[in-house]
Design an enzyme around this catalytic site. Structure first.
Site, PDB file in Angstrom:
ATOM      1  N   GLU A 122       0.965  -1.179   0.586  1.00 53.39           N
ATOM      2  CA  GLU A 122       0.309   0.168   0.009  1.00 53.39           C
ATOM      3  C   GLU A 122       1.552   0.989  -0.229  1.00 53.39           C
ATOM      4  OE1 GLU A 122      -2.739   0.140  -0.452  1.00 53.39           O
ATOM      5  OE2 GLU A 122      -4.118  -1.883   0.230  1.00 53.39           O
ATOM      6  N   ARG A 162       0.445   3.326  -2.669  1.00 53.51           N
ATOM      7  CA  ARG A 162      -0.069   4.670  -3.064  1.00 53.51           C
ATOM      8  C   ARG A 162       1.122   6.101  -2.999  1.00 53.51           C
ATOM      9  NH1 ARG A 162      -5.426   3.440   0.408  1.00 53.51           N
ATOM     10  NH2 ARG A 162      -5.217   1.596   0.341  1.00 53.51           N
ATOM     11  N   ASP A 215      -5.182  -9.548  -8.217  1.00 56.99           N
ATOM     12  CA  ASP A 215      -5.263  -9.057  -9.173  1.00 56.99           C
ATOM     13  C   ASP A 215      -3.986  -7.901  -9.666  1.00 56.99           C
ATOM     14  OD1 ASP A 215      -4.842  -7.354  -7.040  1.00 56.99           O
ATOM     15  OD2 ASP A 215      -6.737  -6.516  -6.635  1.00 56.99           O
ATOM     16  N   GLU A 218     -12.665   0.156  -9.111  1.00 54.85           N
ATOM     17  CA  GLU A 218     -12.325  -0.486 -10.705  1.00 54.85           C
ATOM     18  C   GLU A 218     -13.097  -0.426 -11.280  1.00 54.85           C
ATOM     19  OE1 GLU A 218     -12.660  -1.647  -7.785  1.00 54.85           O
ATOM     20  OE2 GLU A 218     -10.173  -1.658  -7.018  1.00 54.85           O
TER      21      GLU A 218
END
Ligand code: DMJ
Length: 641
Positions: free
Chosen positions: A266, A270, A399, A533
């Site tokens: 993360e 980010r 993913d 998404e």
């Protein structure tokens, strides 16, 4: 479909890893160092033992110790003699015998505790494997190097800046589209302004309680995740005053020396992704410097026996570990497999190959491993190098690993053929085993669990529509049309998952089970947390087809967000998309500003804003420029060799 019995269920143990060049060029020296380290530990434990034993001698011998001709014993004491010859030195006098004893007792207890602690630590070290000790030594070494670098705060070497095409503009000619774009910008302003007022400096905002919030992925830190995540969206929307405000906060406050355990993935997507994108768009050095400082803080996470990073790392101590819930202490495919884009850019900008080597090491290791049915399981143990449970997903836990294979190829100006091949192979296996058509004709991506296909698709997996479309060009013989079509089918299914709810917003995951199609069944799967998404997929499909349905679907989603998620203090997720009276979860996720609103804005912009042949979006929608690596000095890059 292959039966479970045919699967190599145990997963092959990979051969002992070569930790030598290129990742660890001082392999032999490190080995000697670890042996010395163990000896040193044993020696220090022994000395502590002797020292401790001396203090545990019976009282009589102890008195002797204080009678060694020293009337004034130099230990800290409250009764500092007024007439002390030596200021700062405390004296023990005869009448203070009682206090003297107490002090002595306290000292003895402290020594006993220290002694026991040292013994425990030594025992603990000796219990560890050679590789773990080696990894710890490496962590210590990195920390020292890191601290030195940070102290130096030296400017980074200049590198040729890639061609930055289309960092502004995209003004639509059509009035209706322009108005829609303006509306999205207004939504961004609402989200930002409220965060600015009520959550400034916190990671996220609670828009109803009107205060700061931090998700557990950022531990106890207050690192302004929303500021960093939102910067590039502000920039492309032309919200320059807000951008500058964010930049000032970063210059003055963003500090990574915090004693906090954060998610490596993360923080990478980010923060590092956000800072790099802000740097490329604005040219402001501060963003690059902060990105590099943060990346150095993540490096200790790679000090595992295999080089597969831990999921979490403490930014201060460099100690890493994995999520308690992950199968058999594993690291997660979508986490350690989603570092490539940012790390390649870090090496490009700094001229330091360490980042490049870390991610290439992961890739090489994955290439060597057996894959059941050609599928990558979601879990990999960083100690043993063995797969955990045989679960495969294009949604959560899997993913963005697939996404980054494709994007590594695109970002390298299509020269990283190895990445493209891995993507093509993976997608073929996924199509064969995970992608199905429902009775009602909806194409969906299920989840593979130990040889069984669960007919459930997560909201997260909806990004794959865009990925298939993006990867169509350059796919294996005659398959470009097929993949574009597959992307469009996934977009249609995900749109259905929105359309079949009361709020016209999609649930977290939805089932295909008999008569149930594209609908969430369990209460715990009915929430919508402002995720991007589905809109992301609409945008890619729009760019490749210009079919107006994607703008229409995107606008439906924007209106639903405005109607049901907007509150006076910002935007909030909702707990049940099937209930016409929504309950808010009171979190304004940072990815709402980074991704959801950015993709909506791009959907109503011209294609000249951030054109896809010059920019590749990381998994948090931060645009990074294509690197023409053939012309750079990344010596390890296949393009150069
Ligand atoms: C984002 O942080 C990223 O897109 C990530 O890859 C997965 N999901 C969230 C948003 O849903």
């Amino acid at each position: 479909m292959t039966t479970p019995a045919l699967l190599p269920l145990s997963g092959r143990r990979i051969p002992p890893l070569n930790l030598g060049p290129p990742s660890f060029p001082h392999h032999r020296a490190t080995l000697r160092l670890s042996e010395k380290f163990i000896l040193l530990l044993i020696l220090s434990a022994f000395i502590t033992l002797c020292f401790g034993a001396f203090f545990f001698l019976p009282d009589s011998s102890k008195h002797k110790r204080f009678d060694l001709g020293l009337e004034d014993v130099l230990i800290p004491h409250v009764d500092a003699g007024k007439g002390a010859k030596n200021p700062g030195v405390f004296l023990i006098h005869g009448p203070d015998e009682h206090r003297h004893r107490e002090e002595e007792e306290r000292l003895r207890n402290k020594i006993r505790a220290d002694h026991e602690k040292a013994l425990e630590e030594a025992k603990e070290k000796l219990r560890k494997s050679r590789e773990e000790i080696r990894a710890e030594i490496q962590t210590e070494k990195n920390k020292v190097v890191q601290e030195m670098k940070i102290k130096e705060n030296k400017p980074l070497p200049p590198v040729p800046i890639p061609n930055l095409v289309g960092i502004s503009g995209g003004d639509p000619e059509d009035n209706d589209i322009r108005e829609k774009r303006e509306k999205i910008k207004e939504m961004m302003k609402h989200a930002w302004d409220n965060y600015r007022t009520y959550g400034w400096g916190h990671n996220e905002l609670r828009p109803i309680a009107r205060k700061g919030h931090s998700p557990n992925i950022f531990g106890s830190s207050q690192m302004g995740a929303t500021i960093v995540d939102a910067l590039d969206t502000l920039y492309i929307m032309g919200l320059h005053a807000e951008f500058l405000d964010g930049q000032r906060w970063i210059e003055d406050n963003l500090d990574f020396s915090v004693n906090s355990e954060v998610s490596v993935f993360e923080v990478n997507i980010r923060f590092i992704g956000g800072l790099l994108a802000a740097y490329y768009l604005s040219g402001e050095e501060i963003f690059k410097i902060k990105a590099v400082q943060l990346a150095e803080k993540l490096l200790p996470a790679f000090n595992t026996p295999t080089g597969i990073p831990w999921a979490m790392v403490n930014l201060k101590s460099g100690v890493g570990r994995n999520w308690g819930w992950a199968s058999a202490g594993s690291s997660i495919l979508a986490e350690f497999g989603t570092l490539h884009m940012e790390f390649i850019h870090l090496s490009y900008l700094t001229g330091d190959l360490i980042y490049y080597k870390k991610v290439m090491h992961i890739r090489k290791l994955l290439q060597k491993m057996d894959r059941p049915n050609g599928l990558y399981p979601n879990y990999l143990n960083p100690r043993t190098g063995r797969w955990g449970q045989y679960h495969t997903s294009v949604g959560g836990l899997g993913d963005s690993f697939y996404e980054y294979l494709l994007k590594a190829w695109l970002m390298s100006d299509k020269t990283d053929h190895e990445a493209r091949k891995m993507y093509d192979d993976a997608i073929e296996a996924i199509e064969k085993h995970l992608i199905k058509k429902s009775r009602g004709g909806l194409v969906f991506i299920g989840e593979w669990k130990n040889g069984h296909l669960e007919k459930k698709m997560g909201h997260l997996a909806c990004f794959a529509g865009g990925m298939f479309a993006l990867g169509a060009d350059g796919s294996r013989t005659d398959k470009a049309g097929h993949y574009l079509e597959l992307g469009a089918e996934i977009a249609r299914t995900c749109h259905e998952s929105y359309d079949r709810t009361a709020l016209k917003l999609g649930p977290e995951s939805f089932k295909f089970d008999g008569a149930v199609e594209a609908v969430a069944v369990r209460q715990a799967e009915k929430y919508y947390i402002l995720r991007p998404e589905v809109i992301e997929t609409y945008w890619y499909l729009w760019r490749f087809t210009h079919d107006p349905r994607y703008r229409q679907w995107g606008w439906e989603a924007a209106l639903a967000i405005e109607k049901y998620c907007r509150v006076t203090g910002g935007f909030s997720g909702v707990k049940d998309v099937y209930s016409s009276t929504p309950t808010h979860d009171d979190v304004q996720q940072s990815f709402f500003l980074a991704e959801t609103l950015k993709y909506l804005y791009l959907l109503f912009s011209g294609d000249d804003l951030l054109p896809l042949d010059h920019w590749v979006f990381n998994t948090e929608a931060h645009p990074l420029p294509v690197l023409h690596l053939a012309n750079t000095t990344l010596s390890g890059n296949p393009a150069v060799r």
